[in-house]
Design an enzyme around this catalytic site. Structure first.
Site, PDB file in Angstrom:
ATOM      1  N   CYS A 110       0.818  -0.969  -0.240  1.00 51.14           N
ATOM      2  CA  CYS A 110       0.369  -0.028   0.301  1.00 51.14           C
ATOM      3  C   CYS A 110       0.775   1.165   0.109  1.00 51.14           C
ATOM      4  CB  CYS A 110      -1.504  -0.036   0.999  1.00 51.14           C
ATOM      5  SG  CYS A 110      -2.007   1.607   1.349  1.00 51.14           S
ATOM      6  N   CYS A 123      -0.245   4.447   2.302  1.00 46.70           N
ATOM      7  CA  CYS A 123      -0.080   4.301   3.141  1.00 46.70           C
ATOM      8  C   CYS A 123       1.229   4.052   3.731  1.00 46.70           C
ATOM      9  CB  CYS A 123      -0.298   2.565   4.070  1.00 46.70           C
ATOM     10  SG  CYS A 123      -2.323   1.852   3.487  1.00 46.70           S
ATOM     11  N   ASP A 124       2.604   3.148   3.475  1.00 47.26           N
ATOM     12  CA  ASP A 124       4.094   4.007   3.673  1.00 47.26           C
ATOM     13  C   ASP A 124       5.105   4.490   2.684  1.00 47.26           C
ATOM     14  OD1 ASP A 124       2.883   1.748   5.553  1.00 47.26           O
ATOM     15  OD2 ASP A 124       3.534  -0.028   3.787  1.00 47.26           O
TER      16      ASP A 124
END
Ligand code: NAP
Length: 322
Positions: free
Chosen positions: A139, A142-143
């Site tokens: 993701c 997200c990261d």
């Protein structure tokens, strides 16, 4: 939270992505008692999408988390109950009522709408599991910000891989897409954006054979599929975007699926089990987008209402086709 019982809900929606939230909104607004059971954060994969440009009504685009938060708020306005837990099993008793059992709750419901979406596919190479969260990610939204100024690889050649690469190029010093063929599967507009982005490069005809590192990713072995030659590439992170698979483990015996495991429904979202509906990406369908997921959810909720108003009739298996 301990085990509690909520008997005789009208509708239990499994999954709080776009399909589940839309189903909940329609069911709640129709005054059906409705619970949504979600194992992760609300919003599903759409909530991990940085920017959504193709959802009608938002000409400037909208961030995935924002859009999904609005959908959740809208469902909550109609007294929908939310439980955050993973569903372990669903069964159907002789009355036609469903038991939906999770770690946290047990609900009996007259209808169930499965909107569990998909989960990312893994590469299945050495180092992938050990270094997940330590440089291996599924993701970018997200990261991605953790990789400011660093070098990363993205694996895959579809829309997801290119969307991820474009997003990561805002942070990383260099993004290299590793694709097993010599041309991308992604749509032309995304390809054009990637090919003209100076921070994005490509390893064509290549696959990842090993991810190296002890407590963080330190390098990645990639192999040329034409020659078999392998080389070590230095990178701080690797984002895997090679597609996803439907999340249907807990209802395998109650639905028919296609050869890839997606649930077969008819155009009213009915599975082969009466009262059990499926909506969104988990369903066999031709286009997996937020706009088609919310449509499925609305149709499933209306069908749930119709099913109850007709007394939970049995319909023949042969009415269900993809
Ligand atoms: P996808 O379209 O199935 O693409 C998967 C990619 O990964 C393909 O390029 C495939 O290679 C590659 N791949 C598969 N298995 C592999 C393996 N074991 N090793 C290496 N590479 C592998 O999946 P997706 O990109 O996640 O997209 C899924 C759906 O969501 C699509 O319908 C897509 O249009 C949609 N989507 C849309 C958007 C958007 O509209 N902005 C964004 C994201 C996703 P091959 O090409 O050789 O098969």
């Amino acid at each position: 939270m301990g085990l509690y019982e909520g008997l005789d809900m009208d509708v239990a929606v499994i999954g709080a992505g776009p399909a589940g939230l839309s189903a909940a909104l329609y069911a709640g607004r129709a005054k059906l008692s409705t619970v949504v059971i979600e194992q992760g954060a609300p919003g599903g994969q759409a909530a991990t999408t940085h920017w959504i440009e193709n959802y009608p009504g938002f000409p400037e685009g909208i961030s995935g988390p924002d859009l999904m938060q609005r959908m959740e708020e809208q469902a909550r306005k109609f007294d929908v109950e939310f439980v955050y837990a993973g569903v372990n099993s669903i069964s159907r008793d002789s009355r036609g009522y469903f038991s939906v059992i999770s770690d946290e709750s047990e609900y009996t419901a007259k209808t169930v709408i499965v909107a569990t979406g998909t989960i990312p596919r893994k590469l299945g190479v050495s180092g992938e599991d050990k270094l997940r969260g330590m440089g291996v990610s599924y993701c970018a939204t997200c990261d991605g910000p953790f990789f400011r100024g660093k070098e990363v690889l993205v694996v895959g050649g579809g829309d997801s891989a290119i969307v991820e690469a474009l997003f990561l190029a805002k942070f990383a010093s260099r993004v290299t897409v590793v694709h097993r063929r010599g041309e991308l599967r992604a749509t032309k507009a995304l390809q054009d954006d990637a090919f003209t982005n100076p921070r994005i490069g490509f390893y064509w005809h290549s696959v990842v054979s090993e991810i190296l590192g002890d407590s963080k990713v330190e390098g990645i072995m990639i192999k040329d599929v034409r020659t078999g030659d392998a080389k070590l590439v230095e990178a701080d992170g690797i984002f895997v975007a090679i597609g996803s698979r439907p999340d249907t483990k807990f209802i395998e015996t109650m639905v028919d699926t296609d050869e890839r495991g997606y649930i077969l429904t008819d155009d009213r979202m009915r599975t082969r089990t009466p009262g059990l509906l499926a909506a969104g990406d988990v369903r066999a369908k031709s286009l997996r987008q937020v706009v088609t997921a919310v449509s499925d959810g609305a149709i499933a909720a209306v069908e749930a209402e119709r099913y109850m108003s007709e007394g939970g009739r049995i319909y023949p298996k042969d009415t269900v086709s993809p």
